[in-house]
Scaffold this motif. Structure first.
Motif, short mmCIF file in Angstrom:
data_model
loop_
_atom_site.label_atom_id
_atom_site.label_comp_id
_atom_site.label_asym_id
_atom_site.label_seq_id
_atom_site.Cartn_x
_atom_site.Cartn_y
_atom_site.Cartn_z
N TYR A 50 -4.54 2.05 6.18
CA TYR A 50 -4.26 1.30 4.95
C TYR A 50 -5.29 0.20 4.69
O TYR A 50 -5.23 -0.48 3.66
CB TYR A 50 -2.85 0.70 5.01
N LYS A 101 0.85 -1.21 0.00
CA LYS A 101 0.00 0.00 0.00
C LYS A 101 0.88 1.26 0.00
O LYS A 101 0.59 2.22 -0.70
CB LYS A 101 -0.90 0.03 1.24
N GLU A 143 2.22 1.78 -3.40
CA GLU A 143 1.22 2.35 -4.32
C GLU A 143 1.15 3.87 -4.15
O GLU A 143 1.05 4.60 -5.11
CB GLU A 143 -0.16 1.75 -4.04
N GLU A 144 1.23 4.31 -2.89
CA GLU A 144 1.16 5.75 -2.61
C GLU A 144 2.43 6.48 -3.04
O GLU A 144 2.40 7.55 -3.62
CB GLU A 144 1.03 5.96 -1.09
#
Ligand code: AMP
Length: 250
Positions: free
Chosen positions: A208, A104, A107-108
């Motif tokens: 998240y 996660k 991805e950010e």
């Protein structure tokens, strides 16, 4: 290119672990905790990439107790990381859940490279980097002893049984560090003071939306068996006789 370095807070490698009386795990109360040594190597490599002009930013992330901010993230920033992310949890998080949280974060943050330690010296799991590569669908170079980034690719040299293997990966990629990759620099006091002003983002696991419920049950943790005292022999002949007596030599 941004480099993301996940670091874990573990029992300091100089501390002799004490198993809890009820056998449920290692007693971490009032003992020195530090950054996992393989993660120091990962930060060193990332900072060297920045010094060479290959990386533009080094971001460190840890999933752990609030104290990780000073025990681990401060050291990481003093070694040269630009900023930190602390995902706070009081619970033990297993490698799969750590990998899901790191996916996660990736991805950010959209890093070009994620450099992890090959294993955390507390549980010796050696799983997180591999699981993260699988979750992201990125190529991985594990147990790296040399890392060379050229354009959109990274060559990772690995020490394998028969010699040195070099794998060529397309970025973004995952690298896990082995002992011989580099010798990490010390976090000096002036750099520790300066690092205090480098930013930290504080998050929670809930931010998240990852389920971190443990999937494994620890049955028992025991101290390693005590070694019996050795004996001194007076001569090679005496040694051979003793070995024969033990059935080791004929
Ligand atoms: P392991 O798979 O637990 O042996 O850990 C391998 C590597 O994953 C470590 O060297 C760290 O780079 C990363 N890692 C493991 N646990 C954490 C954590 N709680 N927070 C951040 N990174 C972690």
């Amino acid at each position: 290119m941004k480099v993301l370095v996940p670091v874990k807070r573990v029992l300091d490698y100089n501390v002799k672990p004490r198993v809890k009386a009820d056998g449920t795990g290692v007693d971490l109360a009032n003992v020195k905790m530090s950054m996992n040594p393989f993660d120091e190597i990962a930060i060193e490599e990332a900072v060297r990439l920045k010094e060479k002009g290959v990386a533009t930013e080094v971001v460190v992330v840890t999933i752990g107790v609030p104290k990780a901010e000073t025990d681990v993230l401060l050291t990481a920033r003093a070694m040269g990381a630009d900023r930190g992310i602390l995902i706070v949890t009081e619970d033990e998080v297993e490698p799969l859940a750590v990998a899901k949280l790191l996916a996660k974060v990736a991805e950010e943050e959209q890093p070009g490279l994620i450099i992890l330690g090959k294993q955390a010296i507390d549980d010796d799991a050696n799983q997180t980097g591999q699981m993260l590569a699988a979750l992201l669908g990125w190529p991985q170079g594990t147990f790296a002893s040399k890392v060379e980034v050229t354009g959109e690719r990274v060559a990772v040299t690995r020490e394998v049984d028969g010699g040195l293997e070099t794998v060529d990966l397309k970025l973004p990629a995952i690298v896990t560090t082995d002992l011989r990759l580099n010798e990490p620099r010390y976090a000096t006091l002036p750099n520790i003071m300066k690092a205090k002003s480098k930013p930290i983002a504080k998050k929670t696991v809930a931010d998240y939306g990852v389920d971190v419920t443990p999937r494994l049950t620890t049955h028992k943790v025991v101290e390693p068996g005590k070694r019996s005292a050795g004996i001194k022999v007076g001569s090679v002949d005496e040694l051979v006789e003793k070995l024969k007596g033990m059935g080791v030599a004929k």
